[in-house]
Motif scaffolding. Structure first.
Motif, mmCIF file in Angstrom:
data_model
loop_
_atom_site.group_PDB
_atom_site.id
_atom_site.type_symbol
_atom_site.label_atom_id
_atom_site.label_comp_id
_atom_site.label_asym_id
_atom_site.label_seq_id
_atom_site.Cartn_x
_atom_site.Cartn_y
_atom_site.Cartn_z
ATOM 1 N N SER A 20 0.820 -1.220 0.000
ATOM 2 C CA SER A 20 0.000 0.000 0.000
ATOM 3 C C SER A 20 0.852 1.267 0.000
ATOM 4 O O SER A 20 0.344 2.357 -0.243
ATOM 5 N N MET A 22 2.460 2.341 2.692
ATOM 6 C CA MET A 22 2.435 2.974 4.018
ATOM 7 C C MET A 22 3.793 2.924 4.722
ATOM 8 O O MET A 22 3.981 3.554 5.757
ATOM 9 N N THR A 41 -3.565 8.802 -0.630
ATOM 10 C CA THR A 41 -3.372 7.338 -0.630
ATOM 11 C C THR A 41 -3.858 6.679 0.658
ATOM 12 O O THR A 41 -4.515 5.632 0.635
ATOM 13 N N VAL A 45 -6.101 3.188 1.586
ATOM 14 C CA VAL A 45 -5.615 2.074 2.407
ATOM 15 C C VAL A 45 -6.613 1.798 3.528
ATOM 16 O O VAL A 45 -7.020 0.651 3.753
ATOM 17 N N GLY B 8 -2.666 1.245 -2.886
ATOM 18 C CA GLY B 8 -3.164 1.565 -1.545
ATOM 19 C C GLY B 8 -4.403 0.743 -1.214
ATOM 20 O O GLY B 8 -4.508 0.152 -0.137
ATOM 21 N N GLY B 12 -4.391 -2.134 1.392
ATOM 22 C CA GLY B 12 -5.345 -1.954 2.490
ATOM 23 C C GLY B 12 -6.209 -3.184 2.670
ATOM 24 O O GLY B 12 -6.441 -3.644 3.795
#
Lengths: 143, 141
Positions: A20, A22, A41, A45, B8, B12
């Motif tokens: 993702s 992150m 973004t 997520v 994302g 996720g």
């Protein structure tokens, strides 16, 4: 068996964080930087993560976990000082480095010294947190 | 739609699936700060093996992933003072609030927990303010 499922869950969590983006601090800081080059973004997520998690919660009533025990009770909606102050401190640190605990662990082996420094400081913070909390309770007693 | 938004969404979904596995199999809430913090301060000694296994997966699988697909750029700060301050704040704050982005955010919001929603509002608010002060006013980050 509990450890095997825990390893699988942790592994999926780590893969999800890396895929993702992150683990990239610019994406996290970009999400929080509303007055700069805002990056949405993180919202994708969060949205993507909440869907399977919400389905999982819907499956829990009147059932027990696969490996025994019971599902965690929904905590009383106690919105005390600790929740607010703690979240505020966390949010400040999250923005400063662009890292929260999950992604910090997931990117530990990515070869950047800064990630290691952050994790050591975070662990130190977790060590002193109980002392910090009791000092706070003494200084300003919770209602 | 930029490809990073799609990554994302996919990432996720995998994160949420991880939380679903941990909940439905182990009966536990997937909160990174709680899993780590319980090991650090000893409150999680009773189920330490499960915590360690989770963290092992969390560290090892991304390491394997980046051998095949280079997602290893973190753009992490090189300013140690900032990193140490940030780490301490995250460590102390998440333990006092009893949760972070995964526990309060992903797992809390998805069961409509008021605590999770309030925590998320406050840490995003604090994060936004921190960006204003430390990036736009002071220029430190």
């Amino acid at each position: 068996m509990r450890s095997i499922f825990a390893f699988v869950a942790g592994g999926l969590f780590g893969l999800g964080l890396a895929i993702s983006g992150m683990t990239d601090t610019t994406k996290v800081q970009g999400w929080l930087d509303v007055f700069g080059a805002w990056d949405p973004t993180l919202a994708f997520v969060m949205g993507g993560a909440i869907i399977p998690m919400a389905i999982a919660w819907l499956l829990t009533p009147n059932r027990t976990p696969l490996l025994g025990g019971s599902f965690p009770e929904k905590s009383a909606p106690k919105l005390g000082r600790n929740l607010v102050l703690g979240s505020f401190l966390f949010g400040a640190g999250w923005a400063l480095a662009g890292l929260c605990p999950g992604p910090a662990m997931a990117s530990l082996t990515f070869g950047h010294m800064g990630n290691i420094v952050f994790v050591i400081a975070m662990l130190a913070g977790m060590v002193v947190a109980p002392k910090f909390k009791s000092a706070l309770d003494t200084a300003v007693p919770a209602e | 739609m930029p490809i990073e938004w799609i990554y994302g969404l996919i990432g996720g979904f995998i994160i949420g699936t991880a939380g679903a596995v941990f909940l439905l199999a182990n009966g536990r809430i997937m909160g990174a700060s709680g899993i780590i913090g319980g090991l650090v301060d000893g409150t999680g000694r009773g189920n330490a093996a499960e915590r360690i296994a989770f963290l092992a997966g969390l560290i090892v699988l991304p390491f394997i992933l980046v051998q095949f697909w280079d997602r290893s750029e973190t753009h992490v700060s090189e300013n140690w003072a900032v990193l140490i301050a940030a780490g301490l704040l995250v460590g102390i704050g998440t333990r006092i609030a009893n949760g972070c982005t995964s526990g309060h955010g992903v797992c809390g919001i998805s069961r409509l927990s008021l605590r999770g929603i309030v925590a998320t509002v406050f840490y995003i608010l604090a994060g936004g303010l921190t960006m204003v002060v430390f990036r736009h006013l002071l220029g430190v980050i």
